[in-house]
Scaffold this active site. Structure first.
Site, PDB file in Angstrom:
ATOM      1  N   SER A  46       0.932  -1.116  -0.035  1.00  0.00           N
ATOM      2  CA  SER A  46       0.050  -0.067   0.077  1.00  0.00           C
ATOM      3  C   SER A  46       0.886   1.077   0.065  1.00  0.00           C
ATOM      4  O   SER A  46       1.748   1.365   0.907  1.00  0.00           O
ATOM      5  CB  SER A  46      -0.947  -0.116   1.426  1.00  0.00           C
ATOM      6  OG  SER A  46      -1.894   0.879   1.191  1.00  0.00           O
ATOM      7  N   GLU A  47       0.832   2.054  -1.022  1.00  0.00           N
ATOM      8  CA  GLU A  47       1.766   3.255  -1.165  1.00  0.00           C
ATOM      9  C   GLU A  47       1.854   4.205  -0.248  1.00  0.00           C
ATOM     10  O   GLU A  47       2.858   5.056  -0.139  1.00  0.00           O
ATOM     11  CB  GLU A  47       1.522   3.566  -2.743  1.00  0.00           C
ATOM     12  CG  GLU A  47       0.488   4.684  -3.024  1.00  0.00           C
ATOM     13  CD  GLU A  47      -0.668   3.751  -3.580  1.00  0.00           C
ATOM     14  OE1 GLU A  47      -0.860   2.400  -3.304  1.00  0.00           O
ATOM     15  OE2 GLU A  47      -1.587   4.142  -4.122  1.00  0.00           O
ATOM     16  N   ASN A  48       0.932   4.132   0.687  1.00  0.00           N
ATOM     17  CA  ASN A  48       1.159   5.110   1.769  1.00  0.00           C
ATOM     18  C   ASN A  48       2.075   4.561   2.925  1.00  0.00           C
ATOM     19  O   ASN A  48       2.208   5.274   3.992  1.00  0.00           O
ATOM     20  CB  ASN A  48      -0.366   5.441   2.401  1.00  0.00           C
ATOM     21  CG  ASN A  48      -1.010   4.290   2.892  1.00  0.00           C
ATOM     22  OD1 ASN A  48      -0.951   3.171   2.150  1.00  0.00           O
ATOM     23  ND2 ASN A  48      -1.616   4.495   4.190  1.00  0.00           N
ATOM     24  N   SER A  88       8.402   4.209   0.126  1.00  0.00           N
ATOM     25  CA  SER A  88       7.345   3.351  -0.587  1.00  0.00           C
ATOM     26  C   SER A  88       7.594   3.348  -2.182  1.00  0.00           C
ATOM     27  O   SER A  88       7.446   2.685  -2.920  1.00  0.00           O
ATOM     28  CB  SER A  88       5.973   3.734  -0.051  1.00  0.00           C
ATOM     29  OG  SER A  88       4.927   3.417  -0.917  1.00  0.00           O
TER      30      SER A  88
END
Lengths: 226, 252
Positions: A46-48, A88
């Site tokens: 999850s890119e966060n 990320s």
């Protein structure tokens, strides 16, 4: 019959291989996490800032400090790790993510994708989509083949502002699975009961139809299964 | 360009009194935390959606009434929470963000032209902040090449692939939220509330951080510190609402 959302998600999940790190976009791609094939272990990015995303929390587990890129509360899977947004996107841009699945408004037979803006109508921003399509080698775009009015979304040239140029090689629609090679869509599979003619009629960009185009198969007991 | 800001340190020394260590970053109030923030400055803010946002520092900007701000942050909060509350009195002149949905006030001010918006890909935004804090003036990235983001930017080919030149971002102030800190400003973040916060801190000429807990120096394991206090100018302990945008649950 056109694929349902669940069937699209299930077909996406058939592409998951054991040991894959995968980034799933919002919507249908996220649903694919429900259909990970038996014996296959994947880790969702999850890119966060989370690698190893788990399911939604139980009511008593909800933690405001633990969300996914869609801003939904989530949990962490066994073996998860946490990091900053820069880390990320280093993962994403550095090509370390094995598979990216995301939605789109349009794709074209040159591998261009438009997914983030409809000028004058929808200007929410690209979020991480531009980084994901630029950074990943293995991308699946999930989308409906045509608009509600029957206008093809698989074009010879995207009409909307691009999210990425020449980066898409595989598209899964509610009617078909297609690859993009050398400036053409190649029809690889069709949804059960959907004719080649229907797909040809709803594909505006150059389309190559091989001699054999099998129907998609779905495991028994799953949506669309026999 | 320098990271240190003698002016702000002097203010802190006056506030803290002579006995405090020069490394002590703790200030006594939110007013002191944002002393020196003036109209038309650039503020870099950490947070992703409403997760890990410096909510009390944002409220202090609202209270102060600072105007004409350029705000750099992944999102602009919602109508009720986070950076969205700075839209009520039109304190933001320009927003640099990757995603600005779910905010009706933002949309109307953007459409009417009152609010300038620079949409920036999320990874590029994170890297712009990181570069800004690391003394790197610009970097090449494939992200955005051939899209509206790449228009007007230098293009260069490396190993057969096209890249665009993106410039670093620095702020007059940065505002960020961490979980724990010691008085020297060594920071520990929690779960996905880390997000843009570490980079935001490094990219501010005056970096202001609010935390849930300030602990004594020496009580944090140096190995567990996510961001060293060298980047932090002012530190304050607050209480947080921690609103959730999308509360999604499964049943047992």
């Amino acid at each position: 019959m056109a694929l349902t959302r669940e069937q699209l998600a299930q077909r996406v999940a058939q592409e998951f291989q054991d040991g894959y790190y995968i980034n799933l976009g919002i919507g249908i791609p996220t649903l694919a996490a429900n259909y990970i094939p038996a014996g296959v272990e994947v880790m969702l990015q999850s890119e966060n800032g989370l690698l190893g995303m788990g399911p939604f929390p139980l009511d008593e587990e909800v933690d405001a400090d633990l969300i996914n890129a869609g801003k939904q509360t989530v949990t962490m899977a066994r073996g998860a790790s946490l990091f900053s947004s820069a880390e990320s996107f280093a993962m994403i841009r550095g090509g370390h993510v094995d598979l990216t699945v995301l939605g789109a408004f349009e794709v074209d037979c040159k591998g261009n994708i438009a997914s983030y803006m409809i000028p004058g109508k929808l200007i929410k921003g690209m979020g991480g989509a531009m980084d994901l399509v630029a950074g990943a080698d293995n991308i699946i775009v999930t989308m409906t083949h045509a608009s509600k009015h029957g206008e093809s979304k698989l074009l010879s040239e995207c009409t909307l502002p691009l999210t990425g140029k020449g980066c898409i090689k595989r598209v899964l629609t509610d009617l078909a699975l297609l690859d993009i090679e050398d400036g053409s869509f190649i029809l690889r599979e069709r949804a059960p009961g959907v004719s080649i003619e229907e797909i040809v009629n709803l594909t505006a960009g150059k389309l190559v139809v091989p001699d054999e185009v099998p129907e998609m198969t779905f495991a028994a007991g799953q949506p669309g299964g026999n | 360009m320098g990271r240190t800001s003698p002016a702000s340190n002097n203010i802190q020394h006056r506030i803290q009194g002579a006995k405090m260590s020069g490394f002590d970053k703790v200030v006594g109030s939110y007013e002191e935390a944002l002393a020196g923030l003036e109209d038309n400055m650039t503020v870099i803010a950490g947070g992703f959606g409403l997760c890990g946002i410096p909510e009390n520092l944002i409220k202090e900007i609202r209270r102060k009434g600072t105007r004409g701000l350029t705000v750099v942050s992944n999102n602009c909060g919602t109508d009720k929470y986070g950076l969205g509350i700075l839209l009520v009195d039109k304190q933001i002149k320009k927003m640099v963000a990757s995603y600005v949905g779910e905010n009706a006030m933002f949309e109307s001010q953007m459409m009417s032209g009152e609010l300038e918006v620079e949409l920036t890909p999320q990874g590029t935004l994170a890297e712009k902040m990181r570069a800004g804090g690391a003394g790197i003036p610009a970097f090449y990235t494939a992200t955005g090449y051939g899209t509206p983001v790449g228009e007007g930017k230098e293009v260069r080919e490396f190993n057969g692939r096209q890249y665009i030149l993106e410039e670093a971002i620095q702020g007059d102030f940065s505002i960020a939220k961490a979980w724990k800190a010691d008085r020297y400003g060594n920071l520990v973040f929690r779960k996905t509330a880390r997000n843009f916060n570490p980079m935001a801190v490094t990219a501010g000429r005056i970096a202001v951080v609010e935390v849930e807990e300030i602990v004594e120096v020496g009580s944090l394991d140096p190995d567990e510190i996510h961001l060293p206090g060298i980047y932090v100018n002012r530190l304050i302990q607050g209480t947080f609402e921690k609103n959730i945008e999308q509360r999604t649950v499964r049943s047992a």
